[in-house]
Design a protein around this motif. Structure first.
Motif, PDB file in Angstrom:
ATOM      1  N   GLY A 167       0.794  -1.396  -0.136  1.00 20.82           N
ATOM      2  CA  GLY A 167      -0.125  -0.025  -0.044  1.00 20.82           C
ATOM      3  C   GLY A 167       0.776   0.974   0.022  1.00 20.82           C
ATOM      4  N   MET A 168       1.778   1.086   0.718  1.00 19.25           N
ATOM      5  CA  MET A 168       2.785   2.453   0.691  1.00 19.25           C
ATOM      6  C   MET A 168       3.357   2.454  -0.810  1.00 19.25           C
ATOM      7  SD  MET A 168       3.207   3.623   3.877  1.00 19.25           S
ATOM      8  CE  MET A 168       4.481   4.569   3.922  1.00 19.25           C
ATOM      9  N   ALA A 169       3.790   1.443  -1.420  1.00 19.84           N
ATOM     10  CA  ALA A 169       4.232   1.515  -2.768  1.00 19.84           C
ATOM     11  C   ALA A 169       3.146   1.914  -3.730  1.00 19.84           C
ATOM     12  CB  ALA A 169       4.794   0.200  -3.222  1.00 19.84           C
ATOM     13  N   PHE A 170       2.024   1.865  -3.636  1.00 18.76           N
ATOM     14  CA  PHE A 170       0.717   1.935  -4.159  1.00 18.76           C
ATOM     15  C   PHE A 170       0.539   3.555  -4.157  1.00 18.76           C
ATOM     16  CE2 PHE A 170      -3.893   2.242  -4.814  1.00 18.76           C
ATOM     17  CZ  PHE A 170      -3.833   1.497  -6.007  1.00 18.76           C
ATOM     18  N   GLN A 171       0.453   4.094  -2.899  1.00 19.26           N
ATOM     19  CA  GLN A 171       0.290   5.395  -2.881  1.00 19.26           C
ATOM     20  C   GLN A 171       1.359   6.454  -3.373  1.00 19.26           C
ATOM     21  OE1 GLN A 171      -2.822   6.866  -1.713  1.00 19.26           O
ATOM     22  NE2 GLN A 171      -1.610   8.750  -2.800  1.00 19.26           N
ATOM     23  N   LYS A 195      15.463  14.531 -10.872  1.00 16.52           N
ATOM     24  CA  LYS A 195      15.160  13.175 -11.009  1.00 16.52           C
ATOM     25  C   LYS A 195      14.536  12.527  -9.696  1.00 16.52           C
ATOM     26  CE  LYS A 195      19.375  11.971 -13.657  1.00 16.52           C
ATOM     27  NZ  LYS A 195      19.841  13.274 -13.929  1.00 16.52           N
ATOM     28  N   ILE A 196      13.470  13.248  -9.562  1.00 14.42           N
ATOM     29  CA  ILE A 196      12.509  12.908  -8.484  1.00 14.42           C
ATOM     30  C   ILE A 196      11.507  11.618  -9.021  1.00 14.42           C
ATOM     31  CG2 ILE A 196      10.420  13.537  -7.353  1.00 14.42           C
ATOM     32  CD1 ILE A 196      12.966  15.273  -6.578  1.00 14.42           C
ATOM     33  N   GLN A 197      11.619  11.495 -10.171  1.00 12.77           N
ATOM     34  CA  GLN A 197      10.953   9.933 -10.733  1.00 12.77           C
ATOM     35  C   GLN A 197      11.682   9.020 -10.162  1.00 12.77           C
ATOM     36  OE1 GLN A 197      11.437  12.923 -12.480  1.00 12.77           O
ATOM     37  NE2 GLN A 197      10.131  12.615 -14.610  1.00 12.77           N
ATOM     38  N   ASP A 198      13.196   9.066 -10.324  1.00 14.57           N
ATOM     39  CA  ASP A 198      13.897   8.085  -9.852  1.00 14.57           C
ATOM     40  C   ASP A 198      14.024   7.882  -8.500  1.00 14.57           C
ATOM     41  OD1 ASP A 198      14.700   7.741 -12.424  1.00 14.57           O
ATOM     42  OD2 ASP A 198      16.513   8.749 -12.372  1.00 14.57           O
ATOM     43  N   GLU A 199      14.017   8.882  -7.677  1.00  8.38           N
ATOM     44  CA  GLU A 199      13.735   8.982  -6.069  1.00  8.38           C
ATOM     45  C   GLU A 199      12.719   8.201  -5.742  1.00  8.38           C
ATOM     46  OE1 GLU A 199      16.098   9.738  -4.007  1.00  8.38           O
ATOM     47  OE2 GLU A 199      17.723  10.679  -5.358  1.00  8.38           O
ATOM     48  N   THR A 200      11.590   8.587  -6.233  1.00  5.94           N
ATOM     49  CA  THR A 200      10.339   7.960  -5.924  1.00  5.94           C
ATOM     50  C   THR A 200      10.353   6.345  -6.394  1.00  5.94           C
ATOM     51  OG1 THR A 200       9.354   9.899  -6.721  1.00  5.94           O
ATOM     52  CG2 THR A 200       7.590   8.204  -6.140  1.00  5.94           C
ATOM     53  N   SER A 201      10.772   6.125  -7.559  1.00  6.60           N
ATOM     54  CA  SER A 201      10.884   4.318  -7.910  1.00  6.60           C
ATOM     55  C   SER A 201      11.807   3.780  -6.741  1.00  6.60           C
ATOM     56  CB  SER A 201      11.331   4.417  -9.197  1.00  6.60           C
ATOM     57  OG  SER A 201      10.657   5.431 -10.226  1.00  6.60           O
ATOM     58  N   LYS A 202      12.905   4.396  -6.562  1.00  7.60           N
ATOM     59  CA  LYS A 202      13.559   3.653  -5.433  1.00  7.60           C
ATOM     60  C   LYS A 202      12.936   3.437  -4.178  1.00  7.60           C
ATOM     61  CE  LYS A 202      17.755   6.338  -6.134  1.00  7.60           C
ATOM     62  NZ  LYS A 202      18.666   7.152  -5.306  1.00  7.60           N
ATOM     63  N   LEU A 203      11.956   4.586  -3.726  1.00 13.60           N
ATOM     64  CA  LEU A 203      11.259   4.235  -2.534  1.00 13.60           C
ATOM     65  C   LEU A 203      10.546   3.163  -2.976  1.00 13.60           C
ATOM     66  CD1 LEU A 203      11.305   5.154   0.444  1.00 13.60           C
ATOM     67  CD2 LEU A 203       9.726   6.932  -0.035  1.00 13.60           C
ATOM     68  N   ILE A 204       9.457   3.220  -3.937  1.00  8.24           N
ATOM     69  CA  ILE A 204       8.504   2.272  -4.234  1.00  8.24           C
ATOM     70  C   ILE A 204       9.187   0.925  -4.113  1.00  8.24           C
ATOM     71  CG2 ILE A 204       7.191   1.269  -6.184  1.00  8.24           C
ATOM     72  CD1 ILE A 204       6.559   4.342  -7.204  1.00  8.24           C
ATOM     73  N   TYR A 216       9.427  -0.480  -0.460  1.00 10.45           N
ATOM     74  CA  TYR A 216       8.520  -1.021   0.014  1.00 10.45           C
ATOM     75  C   TYR A 216       7.843  -2.128  -0.682  1.00 10.45           C
ATOM     76  CZ  TYR A 216       8.001   3.108   2.984  1.00 10.45           C
ATOM     77  OH  TYR A 216       8.205   3.984   4.012  1.00 10.45           O
ATOM     78  N   VAL A 217       8.176  -2.430  -1.919  1.00  7.60           N
ATOM     79  CA  VAL A 217       7.770  -3.736  -2.589  1.00  7.60           C
ATOM     80  C   VAL A 217       8.693  -4.704  -2.146  1.00  7.60           C
ATOM     81  CG1 VAL A 217       7.786  -4.867  -4.838  1.00  7.60           C
ATOM     82  CG2 VAL A 217       6.872  -2.648  -4.686  1.00  7.60           C
ATOM     83  N   ASN A 218       9.959  -4.561  -1.936  1.00  7.79           N
ATOM     84  CA  ASN A 218      10.820  -5.549  -1.336  1.00  7.79           C
ATOM     85  C   ASN A 218      10.304  -5.865   0.167  1.00  7.79           C
ATOM     86  OD1 ASN A 218      12.247  -5.620  -3.735  1.00  7.79           O
ATOM     87  ND2 ASN A 218      14.069  -4.141  -3.007  1.00  7.79           N
ATOM     88  N   LYS A 219      10.234  -4.976   0.936  1.00 10.01           N
ATOM     89  CA  LYS A 219       9.582  -5.317   2.154  1.00 10.01           C
ATOM     90  C   LYS A 219       8.535  -6.391   2.034  1.00 10.01           C
ATOM     91  CE  LYS A 219       9.595  -2.491   5.682  1.00 10.01           C
ATOM     92  NZ  LYS A 219       9.772  -1.089   6.414  1.00 10.01           N
TER      93      LYS A 219
END
Ligand code: IPE
Ligand code: IPE
Ligand code: MG
Ligand code: MG
Ligand code: MG
Length: 324
Positions: free
Chosen positions: A202-206, A279-288, A291-294
């Protein structure tokens, strides 16, 4: 075991059987309108997938699955008023098509219908299901309020933002899975793990929703893009941009972001340029991915044959690749 497609089919037919052609039409028409537009119906699918994962009877989980989706749709009717959003699922939002009063009351009605559906769960599991649902529903309202508070609040940290999206979005995905697990009679340890799987998903989703709000293709996304920027939502995109900019830029960025522009399109374009440059898209993808890995790690830990987990892992990938 069922495939995602088969379970999706069950969700779809459950909604087509949801008889709502009642009077007064002014109350029920907007409900039928929203439900017929469908949406992805991820939450009811998660209820059924979790139930099936633990070898439960998915038919027994259908009323709760339907109830949770009704609750989700209720939140959307009210959210669109609060966010002044003109489009949802590619069509006019209820408060735009009708009016705010209608969206409030039809939304409230959906919440009550949600409770009615949840209450159809077999007596044995009902108390536990309602306890999880009520806790989650309160948290969603708390998260939604933080979302509104942060629009106006100057200092919002990334941690604040993550806490807010956990409440407004992530816990409902966790709750959906936990509901399915409870109905299937999963062990308490596995029930917790499937919740945390969902919460992280859900974190990744938002985060992805926030990314799509700025950079998605409006015709696919089904919602007006740039809305978060226009209303000055404290999203990860903005907060990270603030963090990455130097002292001088920071003040300018903050002032502009909270200002309302005569030409909103200019504000959107301006901030998208800033986000892209940083490069905020990359930063966001990293955080996604974080969470997906978790999420995946929690699913791996669940004491069920790996073979049975396949559909849920597939679901993770489907959610990750979404454009709407
Ligand atoms: C929208 O949820 C609200 C968020 C939590 C981002 P969905 O993206 O699941 O919306 P629908 O139901 O598929 O339209
Ligand atoms: C979703 O947040 C929060 C809800 C609980 C409804 P958003 O405001 O980002 O959802 P969308 O983008 O309008 O679907
Ligand atoms: Mg909102
Ligand atoms: Mg919104
Ligand atoms: Mg959004």
């Amino acid at each position: 075991m069922y495939s995602i497609d088969e379970l999706q089919q069950k969700v779809t037919s459950s909604f087509s059987e949801t008889a709502l052609a009642k009077e007064p039409a002014a109350l029920y028409e907007p409900i039928v309108y929203s439900l017929n537009l469908g949406g992805k119906r991820i939450r009811p699918l998660l209820v059924l997938l979790a139930c099936d994962l633990f070898g439960g009877d998915v038919e027994k989980a259908l009323p709760a699955a339907t109830g949770i989706e009704l609750f989700h749709n209720f939140t959307l009717l009210h959210d669109d008023i609060m966010d002044r959003a003109p489009l949802r699922r590619g069509k006019e939002t209820v408060f735009k098509k009708w009016n705010t009063d209608t969206a409030i009351l039809s939304g409230d009605t959906m919440f009550i219908l949600a409770c009615q559906y949840l209450a159809r769960t077999g007596e044995e599991k009902l108390a536990e299901i309602l306890q999880v649902f009520n806790k989650t529903a309160l948290e969603v309202c708390e998260g939604q309020q933080y979302d509104m508070i942060y629009e106006k609040q100057e200092n919002v940290s990334i941690e604040d933002y993550l806490g807010m999206i956990r409440l407004k979005t992530a816990v409902l995905l966790g709750c959906s899975l936990k509901t399915g697990a409870i109905i299937a009679g999963a062990s308490p340890a596995d029930t917790e793990k499937i919740f945390y799987f969902g919460e992280n998903l859900g974190m990744a989703f938002q985060l992805q929703d926030d990314l799509l709000d700025a950079f998605g293709d409006e015709s696919k996304f089904g919602k007006e893009t740039g809305g978060d920027i226009v209303s000055g939502k404290k999203t990860f995109l903005y907060l990270k941009a603030l963090e990455l900019s130097d002292a001088g830029q920071k003040i300018r960025l903050a002032t502009d972001y909270s200002a309302s522009f005569r030409y909103p399109k200019k504000k959107i374009e301006g901030f998208k340029k800033i986000f892209s440059a940083l490069k905020i898209q990359d930063e966001t993808s990293k955080l996604i991915s974080h969470y997906v890995n978790k999420a995946r790690a929690f699913l791996n830990e669940i004491e069920v044959d790996a073979e049975r987990k396949k559909e849920l892992f597939k679901m993770v990938n489907t959610i990750l690749c979404r454009e709407y």
